[in-house]
Design a protein around this motif. Structure first.
Motif, mmCIF file in Angstrom:
data_model
loop_
_atom_site.group_PDB
_atom_site.id
_atom_site.type_symbol
_atom_site.label_atom_id
_atom_site.label_comp_id
_atom_site.label_asym_id
_atom_site.label_seq_id
_atom_site.Cartn_x
_atom_site.Cartn_y
_atom_site.Cartn_z
ATOM 1 N N ASN A 233 7.457 35.086 -1.313
ATOM 2 C CA ASN A 233 6.489 35.665 -2.243
ATOM 3 C C ASN A 233 7.034 35.614 -3.677
ATOM 4 O OD1 ASN A 233 8.104 38.010 -2.815
ATOM 5 N ND2 ASN A 233 7.425 38.886 -0.857
ATOM 6 N N PRO A 234 6.160 35.817 -4.683
ATOM 7 C CA PRO A 234 6.600 35.703 -6.091
ATOM 8 C C PRO A 234 7.782 36.598 -6.442
ATOM 9 C CG PRO A 234 4.207 35.744 -5.955
ATOM 10 C CD PRO A 234 4.706 36.020 -4.573
ATOM 11 N N GLN A 235 7.803 37.845 -5.937
ATOM 12 C CA GLN A 235 8.898 38.762 -6.236
ATOM 13 C C GLN A 235 10.236 38.200 -5.749
ATOM 14 O OE1 GLN A 235 8.972 42.418 -7.657
ATOM 15 N NE2 GLN A 235 10.815 41.194 -7.998
ATOM 16 N N GLN A 236 10.266 37.687 -4.523
ATOM 17 C CA GLN A 236 11.504 37.142 -3.977
ATOM 18 C C GLN A 236 11.976 35.929 -4.773
ATOM 19 O OE1 GLN A 236 9.925 36.576 0.023
ATOM 20 N NE2 GLN A 236 11.297 38.159 0.843
ATOM 21 N N ARG A 237 10.993 35.057 -5.140
ATOM 22 C CA ARG A 237 11.391 33.844 -5.881
ATOM 23 C C ARG A 237 11.886 34.194 -7.283
ATOM 24 N NH1 ARG A 237 14.015 29.313 -5.515
ATOM 25 N NH2 ARG A 237 13.188 27.613 -6.812
ATOM 26 N N LEU B 126 14.538 24.751 -13.112
ATOM 27 C CA LEU B 126 14.557 26.111 -12.547
ATOM 28 C C LEU B 126 14.074 27.125 -13.579
ATOM 29 C CD1 LEU B 126 18.005 26.067 -10.657
ATOM 30 C CD2 LEU B 126 15.725 25.850 -9.662
ATOM 31 N N LEU B 127 14.500 26.931 -14.845
ATOM 32 C CA LEU B 127 14.092 27.862 -15.897
ATOM 33 C C LEU B 127 12.581 27.795 -16.128
ATOM 34 C CD1 LEU B 127 15.399 29.866 -17.887
ATOM 35 C CD2 LEU B 127 15.418 28.026 -19.577
ATOM 36 N N ARG B 128 12.023 26.585 -16.094
ATOM 37 C CA ARG B 128 10.566 26.441 -16.258
ATOM 38 C C ARG B 128 9.813 27.131 -15.120
ATOM 39 N NH1 ARG B 128 11.120 20.686 -17.367
ATOM 40 N NH2 ARG B 128 11.309 20.373 -19.599
ATOM 41 N N GLU B 129 10.328 26.941 -13.902
ATOM 42 C CA GLU B 129 9.675 27.570 -12.745
ATOM 43 C C GLU B 129 9.665 29.087 -12.909
ATOM 44 O OE1 GLU B 129 10.111 28.075 -7.891
ATOM 45 O OE2 GLU B 129 11.481 26.716 -8.962
ATOM 46 N N GLU C 151 6.890 34.220 -14.283
ATOM 47 C CA GLU C 151 6.854 35.444 -15.085
ATOM 48 C C GLU C 151 5.556 35.541 -15.883
ATOM 49 O OE1 GLU C 151 11.631 36.162 -15.890
ATOM 50 O OE2 GLU C 151 10.414 35.144 -17.405
ATOM 51 N N ARG C 152 5.032 34.382 -16.301
ATOM 52 C CA ARG C 152 3.762 34.383 -17.017
ATOM 53 C C ARG C 152 2.627 34.836 -16.096
ATOM 54 N NH1 ARG C 152 5.069 30.158 -19.919
ATOM 55 N NH2 ARG C 152 4.342 28.680 -18.337
ATOM 56 N N GLN C 153 2.687 34.403 -14.822
ATOM 57 C CA GLN C 153 1.649 34.785 -13.847
ATOM 58 C C GLN C 153 1.826 36.223 -13.365
ATOM 59 O OE1 GLN C 153 2.020 31.842 -10.722
ATOM 60 N NE2 GLN C 153 2.061 30.161 -12.219
ATOM 61 N N HIS C 154 3.085 36.707 -13.336
ATOM 62 C CA HIS C 154 3.371 38.051 -12.811
ATOM 63 C C HIS C 154 4.297 38.789 -13.779
ATOM 64 C CE1 HIS C 154 1.734 36.627 -8.952
ATOM 65 N NE2 HIS C 154 2.485 35.545 -9.127
ATOM 66 N N PRO C 155 3.831 39.138 -14.975
ATOM 67 C CA PRO C 155 4.705 39.763 -15.982
ATOM 68 C C PRO C 155 5.332 41.069 -15.509
ATOM 69 C CG PRO C 155 2.377 39.922 -16.617
ATOM 70 C CD PRO C 155 2.443 38.992 -15.456
ATOM 71 N N LYS D 138 14.682 42.746 -16.577
ATOM 72 C CA LYS D 138 15.122 43.042 -17.946
ATOM 73 C C LYS D 138 16.150 42.014 -18.432
ATOM 74 C CE LYS D 138 14.319 48.037 -17.906
ATOM 75 N NZ LYS D 138 14.960 49.385 -17.997
ATOM 76 N N ASP D 139 16.945 41.490 -17.497
ATOM 77 C CA ASP D 139 17.990 40.516 -17.885
ATOM 78 C C ASP D 139 17.535 39.086 -17.613
ATOM 79 O OD1 ASP D 139 18.033 40.563 -15.122
ATOM 80 O OD2 ASP D 139 20.225 40.405 -14.979
ATOM 81 N N SER D 140 16.227 38.856 -17.674
ATOM 82 C CA SER D 140 15.721 37.513 -17.368
ATOM 83 C C SER D 140 16.323 36.472 -18.304
ATOM 84 C CB SER D 140 14.196 37.481 -17.504
ATOM 85 O OG SER D 140 13.735 36.136 -17.378
#
Length: 681
Positions: free
Chosen positions: A2-6, A37-40, A45-49, A54-56
């Motif tokens: 899921n998005p959170q895990q990724r 990886l950074l783009r992914e 993050e854009r889809q799920h802000p 915090k340390d992204s």
């Protein structure tokens, strides 16, 4: 997943890779893989802000702050650039600029993207006052005393149009010639060579000893000017001013009137960059006008008015035929991949280093695999991965040998080291021949006439098995010896030998080598970890080979920059009976085993006689090496660390807190630079 895990997985992975790259100077994956990886992560993050950490790593520059240097805040943030890998992405970037400033003509400046470490250097009233690493973009490490070792960087500038305070930014790098010299020195003292110049530069700039930084001859290209008041209208004007003021600006930059000229510049330098004296990995494109730069602005971590075009690493695929194992002078056994010959960056590559058993395991490589080969740092071929999709059904596991591939002695792996060693240093032929070749090299005894396979011929005939044997050779023994050698690369054979002229030249060179200074003789005899610089420090401190031979570990570690590992190695060398015999024979042969008068520091006084001193920080009146010579010139002894034996700690500007704290605990007298000058009169 899921998005959170990724997002969690990508954030942790990218922060780890940033730490390895910026703090440890290690690149575990290619820049292109990192950016994917950074783009992914950025897209997720854009889809799920609400899931963003915090340390992204999408929100900050990748560097970190070192605990070994004072931390300084940047007057102007040091941001990173967005990366692109295709002409299409360059055109997309230009289209975004056009939309933001549709009515204006845009010029561009193209510059090489040098592969080193980003630096910011501050000047006040024309005087260099501070040099800072990029760090995390808002704070960096104060490495001013290391910055000042850069020979092309002006310490003071006198010009009418200088602002009172300004900063210049640039890339600190290690020239290829310095990198190759440093790696040869590491091989000389039995250490693994560094992987590439970028890592070497990053590690060197973080050294605590500015004398060693200076010796490695780093350099810096400047490419940016910053001040509180606007002096220039364009980036081009600022670059020309930097050149006029005496800064080292690479002549490879170019102003382009259109994006088509930019792409032409990128194509031009795709292969031309390999002729430069340093490594580059791409092109930086900037909008020329400062007014337009301000209008375009910034994202959280990158300017919108600049972009980096990254060349794809030149990589080819070939087959791993076999692995052979080379035994070096120190007994280190290094695996070498033998490849199906393949063209890479203009040369045919047949072999690549596999470094050690850990690297073989990390790659998961097997004999018969299709492997990807790149030129690490554009210099040394290296295997970067395995094409598992093409793995043949019949591949063979690589078994690292448990015994020496030459003499059969069981290998050992010292605690804390990745290399495996053959301990049979007195009977293993490649180790013996390696020691002989080390002894005759130019930086040691300079017996150049004995190159080109002649050492192997003398060893095979039993005439030379240790360095002292050179001084027993006679004309009758040498004249007429010959051997046919075959070049493993080309398969061509040639005859080498000792004719009349060659024989006499070698005997003359051996005689002349008896005048080689003591420090070079000490380097030549091949004590592990005693390279050229360490040999010089030991020779100047102890003055004679007998004094070094009698010194214990504690006395040796009193020598500046001599640590426990080197001291233990020296003690072990001189405790061996065969090494004592070697030194005795070299003494009998007439070699210089005492420091010559010209190398002894002129004594100015005895005001520090019987006193031990150490320093910390930087000083107004002199560089560190000058201070060391002053202490010795007035009869003092320089220690390598704070201990109960220390009489004075000289405390300069920005001292190291650990030394000061330890001196306080031990009640060591701390004196200022002025007090030291008064002490010596």
């Amino acid at each position: 997943m899921n998005p959170q895990q990724r997002i969690d997985e990508l954030t942790g992975r990218l922060n780890y890779l940033n730490q390895r790259y910026y703090q440890d100077a290690v690149s575990e994956i290619s820049d292109e893989e990192f950016d994917q990886l950074l783009r992914e992560l950025s897209d997720l993050e854009r889809q799920h802000p609400e899931l963003k950490h915090k340390d992204s790593p999408t929100q900050h520059v990748g560097g970190t702050i070192s605990k070994e240097f004072p931390t300084v805040s940047h007057r102007y943030p040091m941001l990173s650039l967005s990366n692109t890998y295709s002409d299409e992405e360059i055109l997309d970037w230009e289209e975004r600029i056009r939309k933001a400033i549709p009515e204006e003509t845009v010029e561009y400046i193209c510059e090489q993207k040098f592969d080193g470490i980003s630096l910011s250097i501050r000047y006040e009233n024309g005087q260099l006052t501070m040099g800072i690493t990029r760090g995390d973009g808002t704070r960096g490490d104060d490495i001013t005393h290391n910055i000042k070792t850069l020979r092309t960087l002006p310490h003071r500038i006198e010009a009418e149009d200088l602002p009172p305070v300004f900063e210049v930014r640039g890339e600190g790098f290690m020239p290829l010639i310095s990198f190759n010299r440093l790696n040869q020195e590491r091989l000389d003292i039995g250490e693994e060579p560094l992987m590439n110049p970028r890592n070497a530069a990053a590690g060197t700039f973080k050294l605590q000893d500015s004398g060693e930084v200076s010796r490695r001859r780093l350099d810096c290209y400047l490419y940016s000017f910053l001040s509180d008041r606007e002096i220039f209208q364009t980036h081009e004007e600022s670059i020309l001013a930097l050149q006029r003021w005496g800064f080292n600006v690479s002549p490879t930059w170019k102003k382009c009137a259109s994006i088509e000229e930019v792409i032409a510049y990128i194509r031009e330098w795709e292969t031309k960059r390999f002729d430069l004296p340093l490594n580059t990995d791409g092109i930086v494109v900037k909008v020329n006008s400062f007014a337009q730069q301000r209008e375009l602005g910034f994202t959280a971590k990158s300017p919108r008015w600049a972009i980096a075009y990254k060349y794809k690493a030149q990589s080819v695929e070939t087959t791993l035929r076999s692995v052979s194992y080379q035994v070096g002078r120190t007994g280190a056994v290094t695996p070498v991949a033998n490849l199906e010959p393949v063209l890479l960056a203009g040369t045919i590559v047949k072999r690549a280093s596999l470094h050690n058993a850990n690297e073989i395991g990390r790659l998961g490589i097997r004999l018969g695999d299709y492997v990807f080969v790149e030129k690490g740092g554009e210099i040394i071929p290296k295997i970067t991965g395995v094409n598992l999709d093409r793995r043949p059904e019949e591949t063979e596991e690589i078994h690292y040998p448990e015994t020496c591939p030459v003499c059969g002695t069981p290998l050992v792996q010292p605690e804390g080291e990745v290399a495996r060693y053959c301990p049979n240093d007195k009977g293993c032929p490649p180790q013996i021949k390696g020691k002989l070749e080390h002894f005759i090299q130019r930086k040691a005894m300079n017996l150049d006439s004995l190159g080109e396979g002649k050492i192997e011929l003398l060893y095979d005939k039993g005439l030379v098995t240790n360095p002292a044997d050179f001084y027993d050779l006679t004309y009758e023994q040498l004249f007429g010896l010959e051997k046919v050698i075959t070049d493993p690369e080309t398969g061509k054979s040639k005859k080498i030998g000792f004719r009349e002229k060659t024989t006499q030249a070698i005997l003359n060179a051996i005689e002349v080598s008896k005048t080689v200074p003591f420090e070079r003789v000490l380097f030549a005899i091949g004590i592990r970890y005693v390279g050229e610089t360490v040999a010089q420090k030991l020779a100047r401190y102890f003055k004679t080979i007998d004094a070094i031979r009698q010194a214990g570990v504690e006395e040796l570690t009193n020598v500046p920059e001599i640590g426990g590992r080197i001291a233990q190695s020296v003690v072990e060398f001189f405790s061996a009976a065969e090494n004592q015999e070697l030194v005795a024979r070299l003494q009998s042969a007439g070699l210089q085993l005492t420091l010559g008068e010209e190398a002894i520091i002129e004594q100015l006084s005895e005001k520090l006689s019987g006193k031990t001193l150490l320093y910390t920080g930087t000083f107004r009146s002199f560089e560190r090496e000058e201070l060391e010579r002053l202490i010795e010139a007035h009869g003092g002894k320089l220690l390598s660390g704070v201990s109960g034996k220390l009489n004075f700690l000289i405390v300069g500007e920005k001292p190291g807190s650990s030394k000061v704290d330890k001196a306080r605990k031990l009640n060591v007298a701390m004196i200022s630079e002025d007090e030291f000058l008064n002490l010596i009169g």
